[in-house]
Motif scaffolding. Sequence first.
Motif, PDB file in Angstrom:
ATOM      1  N   LYS A 205      19.546 -22.220  31.549  1.00  0.00           N
ATOM      2  CA  LYS A 205      18.740 -23.273  31.017  1.00  0.00           C
ATOM      3  C   LYS A 205      17.347 -23.295  31.483  1.00  0.00           C
ATOM      4  CE  LYS A 205      22.624 -26.209  29.275  1.00  0.00           C
ATOM      5  NZ  LYS A 205      23.061 -27.358  29.538  1.00  0.00           N
ATOM      6  N   ARG A 206      16.343 -23.728  30.911  1.00  0.00           N
ATOM      7  CA  ARG A 206      15.138 -23.766  31.551  1.00  0.00           C
ATOM      8  C   ARG A 206      14.975 -25.564  31.519  1.00  0.00           C
ATOM      9  NH1 ARG A 206      12.191 -20.880  26.622  1.00  0.00           N
ATOM     10  NH2 ARG A 206      13.501 -22.695  25.594  1.00  0.00           N
ATOM     11  N   LEU A 207      14.826 -25.780  32.756  1.00  0.00           N
ATOM     12  CA  LEU A 207      14.271 -27.365  33.032  1.00  0.00           C
ATOM     13  C   LEU A 207      12.950 -27.529  33.275  1.00  0.00           C
ATOM     14  CD1 LEU A 207      15.328 -30.134  33.477  1.00  0.00           C
ATOM     15  CD2 LEU A 207      15.744 -29.514  35.994  1.00  0.00           C
ATOM     16  N   MET A 208      12.323 -28.293  32.479  1.00  0.00           N
ATOM     17  CA  MET A 208      10.934 -28.583  32.460  1.00  0.00           C
ATOM     18  C   MET A 208      10.553 -30.075  33.149  1.00  0.00           C
ATOM     19  SD  MET A 208       7.556 -27.804  31.421  1.00  0.00           S
ATOM     20  CE  MET A 208       7.809 -26.672  30.320  1.00  0.00           C
ATOM     21  N   ILE A 209       9.849 -30.157  34.111  1.00  0.00           N
ATOM     22  CA  ILE A 209       9.563 -31.448  34.951  1.00  0.00           C
ATOM     23  C   ILE A 209       8.035 -31.671  35.057  1.00  0.00           C
ATOM     24  CG2 ILE A 209      10.157 -32.528  36.960  1.00  0.00           C
ATOM     25  CD1 ILE A 209      11.995 -30.779  37.322  1.00  0.00           C
ATOM     26  N   THR A 210       7.565 -32.517  34.407  1.00  0.00           N
ATOM     27  CA  THR A 210       6.385 -32.994  34.462  1.00  0.00           C
ATOM     28  C   THR A 210       6.008 -34.127  35.011  1.00  0.00           C
ATOM     29  OG1 THR A 210       6.859 -33.965  32.165  1.00  0.00           O
ATOM     30  CG2 THR A 210       5.791 -31.967  31.715  1.00  0.00           C
ATOM     31  N   ALA A 211       4.906 -34.227  35.699  1.00  0.00           N
ATOM     32  CA  ALA A 211       4.443 -35.479  36.219  1.00  0.00           C
ATOM     33  C   ALA A 211       2.781 -35.871  35.938  1.00  0.00           C
ATOM     34  CB  ALA A 211       4.531 -35.248  37.727  1.00  0.00           C
ATOM     35  N   ALA A 212       2.644 -37.019  36.342  1.00  0.00           N
ATOM     36  CA  ALA A 212       1.101 -37.631  36.041  1.00  0.00           C
ATOM     37  C   ALA A 212       0.708 -37.438  34.653  1.00  0.00           C
ATOM     38  CB  ALA A 212       0.360 -36.798  37.080  1.00  0.00           C
TER      39      ALA A 212
ATOM     40  N   GLU B 275      -0.053 -41.991  38.286  1.00  0.00           N
ATOM     41  CA  GLU B 275       1.261 -42.238  38.782  1.00  0.00           C
ATOM     42  C   GLU B 275       1.823 -41.254  39.476  1.00  0.00           C
ATOM     43  OE1 GLU B 275       2.064 -45.008  34.865  1.00  0.00           O
ATOM     44  OE2 GLU B 275       3.221 -43.035  34.831  1.00  0.00           O
ATOM     45  N   LEU B 276       1.664 -41.152  40.619  1.00  0.00           N
ATOM     46  CA  LEU B 276       1.575 -40.041  41.441  1.00  0.00           C
ATOM     47  C   LEU B 276       2.770 -39.321  42.138  1.00  0.00           C
ATOM     48  CD1 LEU B 276      -1.757 -41.087  43.369  1.00  0.00           C
ATOM     49  CD2 LEU B 276      -1.449 -39.574  41.240  1.00  0.00           C
ATOM     50  N   ASN B 277       3.869 -40.478  42.202  1.00  0.00           N
ATOM     51  CA  ASN B 277       4.888 -40.179  42.959  1.00  0.00           C
ATOM     52  C   ASN B 277       5.653 -38.894  42.501  1.00  0.00           C
ATOM     53  OD1 ASN B 277       5.608 -42.254  44.998  1.00  0.00           O
ATOM     54  ND2 ASN B 277       6.158 -43.625  43.803  1.00  0.00           N
ATOM     55  N   GLY B 278       5.647 -38.645  41.106  1.00  0.00           N
ATOM     56  CA  GLY B 278       6.049 -37.218  40.410  1.00  0.00           C
ATOM     57  C   GLY B 278       5.684 -36.266  41.109  1.00  0.00           C
ATOM     58  N   ILE B 279       4.312 -36.141  41.332  1.00  0.00           N
ATOM     59  CA  ILE B 279       3.911 -34.843  41.816  1.00  0.00           C
ATOM     60  C   ILE B 279       4.287 -34.424  43.129  1.00  0.00           C
ATOM     61  CG2 ILE B 279       1.732 -33.902  42.835  1.00  0.00           C
ATOM     62  CD1 ILE B 279       0.125 -35.738  40.748  1.00  0.00           C
TER      63      ILE B 279
ATOM     64  N   PRO C  39       2.822 -30.502  37.787  1.00  0.00           N
ATOM     65  CA  PRO C  39       2.548 -31.581  38.627  1.00  0.00           C
ATOM     66  C   PRO C  39       1.245 -31.855  38.399  1.00  0.00           C
ATOM     67  CG  PRO C  39       2.243 -29.565  39.831  1.00  0.00           C
ATOM     68  CD  PRO C  39       2.950 -29.148  38.349  1.00  0.00           C
ATOM     69  N   GLY C  40       0.915 -32.701  37.485  1.00  0.00           N
ATOM     70  CA  GLY C  40      -0.359 -32.907  37.044  1.00  0.00           C
ATOM     71  C   GLY C  40      -0.842 -32.901  35.701  1.00  0.00           C
ATOM     72  N   ILE C  41      -0.293 -33.396  34.800  1.00  0.00           N
ATOM     73  CA  ILE C  41      -0.659 -33.081  33.261  1.00  0.00           C
ATOM     74  C   ILE C  41      -1.929 -33.711  32.896  1.00  0.00           C
ATOM     75  CG2 ILE C  41       0.077 -33.993  31.020  1.00  0.00           C
ATOM     76  CD1 ILE C  41       2.295 -31.807  31.392  1.00  0.00           C
TER      77      ILE C  41
ATOM     78  N   GLY D 241       9.296 -46.113  40.898  1.00  0.00           N
ATOM     79  CA  GLY D 241       8.286 -47.050  41.753  1.00  0.00           C
ATOM     80  C   GLY D 241       7.122 -47.588  41.100  1.00  0.00           C
ATOM     81  N   GLU D 242       5.972 -47.463  42.084  1.00  0.00           N
ATOM     82  CA  GLU D 242       4.605 -47.951  41.934  1.00  0.00           C
ATOM     83  C   GLU D 242       3.756 -46.773  41.723  1.00  0.00           C
ATOM     84  OE1 GLU D 242       3.892 -50.275  45.560  1.00  0.00           O
ATOM     85  OE2 GLU D 242       5.960 -51.051  45.311  1.00  0.00           O
ATOM     86  N   ALA D 243       2.550 -47.063  41.055  1.00  0.00           N
ATOM     87  CA  ALA D 243       1.516 -46.170  41.065  1.00  0.00           C
ATOM     88  C   ALA D 243       0.446 -46.132  42.192  1.00  0.00           C
ATOM     89  CB  ALA D 243       0.581 -46.694  39.787  1.00  0.00           C
ATOM     90  N   GLY D 244      -0.324 -45.031  42.159  1.00  0.00           N
ATOM     91  CA  GLY D 244      -1.317 -44.875  43.315  1.00  0.00           C
ATOM     92  C   GLY D 244      -0.992 -44.547  44.557  1.00  0.00           C
ATOM     93  N   ARG D 245       0.034 -44.100  44.670  1.00  0.00           N
ATOM     94  CA  ARG D 245       0.649 -43.999  46.339  1.00  0.00           C
ATOM     95  C   ARG D 245       1.917 -43.127  46.265  1.00  0.00           C
ATOM     96  NH1 ARG D 245       4.055 -49.255  48.100  1.00  0.00           N
ATOM     97  NH2 ARG D 245       4.163 -47.911  49.897  1.00  0.00           N
ATOM     98  N   TRP D 246       2.118 -42.425  47.334  1.00  0.00           N
ATOM     99  CA  TRP D 246       3.709 -41.804  47.559  1.00  0.00           C
ATOM    100  C   TRP D 246       4.299 -42.688  48.290  1.00  0.00           C
ATOM    101  CZ3 TRP D 246       1.403 -36.090  48.822  1.00  0.00           C
ATOM    102  CH2 TRP D 246       1.211 -35.396  47.629  1.00  0.00           C
ATOM    103  N   GLN D 247       5.471 -42.755  47.806  1.00  0.00           N
ATOM    104  CA  GLN D 247       6.745 -43.721  48.109  1.00  0.00           C
ATOM    105  C   GLN D 247       7.742 -42.805  48.721  1.00  0.00           C
ATOM    106  OE1 GLN D 247       6.365 -46.282  44.610  1.00  0.00           O
ATOM    107  NE2 GLN D 247       6.890 -47.996  46.129  1.00  0.00           N
ATOM    108  N   GLN D 248       7.936 -42.326  49.668  1.00  0.00           N
ATOM    109  CA  GLN D 248       8.766 -41.145  50.258  1.00  0.00           C
ATOM    110  C   GLN D 248      10.240 -41.672  50.020  1.00  0.00           C
ATOM    111  OE1 GLN D 248       7.870 -38.334  50.926  1.00  0.00           O
ATOM    112  NE2 GLN D 248      10.138 -37.622  50.482  1.00  0.00           N
ATOM    113  N   THR D 249      10.745 -42.757  50.234  1.00  0.00           N
ATOM    114  CA  THR D 249      12.021 -43.224  49.885  1.00  0.00           C
ATOM    115  C   THR D 249      12.461 -42.866  48.162  1.00  0.00           C
ATOM    116  OG1 THR D 249      12.166 -44.607  51.600  1.00  0.00           O
ATOM    117  CG2 THR D 249      13.934 -44.762  50.136  1.00  0.00           C
ATOM    118  N   THR D 250      11.553 -43.265  47.529  1.00  0.00           N
ATOM    119  CA  THR D 250      11.950 -43.036  46.086  1.00  0.00           C
ATOM    120  C   THR D 250      11.598 -41.580  45.840  1.00  0.00           C
ATOM    121  OG1 THR D 250      10.574 -45.321  45.990  1.00  0.00           O
ATOM    122  CG2 THR D 250      10.652 -43.846  43.824  1.00  0.00           C
ATOM    123  N   ILE D 251      10.524 -40.806  46.323  1.00  0.00           N
ATOM    124  CA  ILE D 251      10.371 -39.565  46.087  1.00  0.00           C
ATOM    125  C   ILE D 251      11.768 -38.782  46.322  1.00  0.00           C
ATOM    126  CG2 ILE D 251       9.145 -37.302  46.899  1.00  0.00           C
ATOM    127  CD1 ILE D 251       6.692 -39.394  46.915  1.00  0.00           C
TER     128      ILE D 251
END
Length: 365
Positions: free
Chosen positions: A91-98, A103-107, A130-132, A252-262
């Motif tokens: 299978k091909r798994l596509m993961i998109t962020a931002a 909304e930066l955590n996904g990057i 990582p940055g649509i 989580g939250e926009a505008g930052r990287w939250q390492q536990t959530t990531i």
Amino acid sequence: MLRKLLQSMFAVLLGQYLSLGSIALPQSETGPDAGYVATGDVQAGIAVIRSLDVDNLPAGRFHFYFHAGWKATGQKFYVPVMVLKGEKPGKRLMITAAVHGDELNGIAVIHQLFAQVAPNDLTGTLIGVPGINQPGLQAGNRHYVGSGGSTMVDPNRQFPGKKTGGDAASLYVGNLWYHLLKDNADLAIDLHTQTRGTAYPLFVFADFSNSTAQQMAYGLLPDMIKQDPGQKGTLETAFVSAGIPAVTFELGEAGRWQQTTISRAVDGILNVMRQQKVIAGPVVKPLVAPYVGKHYTNVYSREGGMVHIHVALKDSVKKGQHIATMVDPFGQEVRRYFAPHDGRVLAVAIDPLREAGAMLVRVLR
Ligand SMILES: [Zn+2]
């Protein structure tokens, strides 16, 4: 541990080498049979492409820039694309962020996930974008921000977009959908956060009428899940409508990287990869079952002002419970707000400054 770290560092270095290898192909070898169509441009050592077909790539690690749209200056918007093509087909798994540009955590989730997996671990292919929303990322804004701020469009209400005849935002989205996203995915996870000034826990929107999307929602090991019929124009709904199981994963939250959530999101995606047989290993069951709801209610502020929120994410609340108090510029109470029904707190305002009509608390039931 050290060995694992060294292995993952080696994998990253090897990936750099292989991605440089992929752009070193002579122009005559690009084209649909090579797995991608290059524009001939090279940006910071990375090949610029205008379409991708991962089925025709050899096993390995690749970095590309996808030419998604035009700036009014005549220069281009480049969307980074990461591919890990496994040794074995699957299978091909596509993961998109931002898709929302602030909304930066996904990057960071995509960066860290790709550093942990190597092509010989994979049965199938992992594609990361990582940055649509490049115009939004540059402007620090959730919207597609047009030239001079001329357009402010939510790109996650525009999918699948247009091939021709649309405005800048719908053409940009259409380019991504028709030449990068739709034909390279068997499964998809779109990474978001709550809107700026508000917060989510680890939370999934999933259309339970799609049984694979339902499985994926649980496999991501979130705190909460909303059974959701999908919303027109979202990337998730475009995938599901095209027969590709997909979920929206809120981090989580926009505008930052939250390492536990990531880190929790990376672990959840690895778990879905095991569940879907993209990597080997036992599927993890959650220690605490997620709270699953079908409906939520937003409590909106009636007047502008500064809010004190009296509940935390994931709290159980009872109908009528005092959940927030708005004060005026002198600190005097303006109004109290109460839970509209029993449920769990799905989102809260973290910016105390609230306009009239702004969300204060969201309760899931
Ligand atoms: Zn979002």
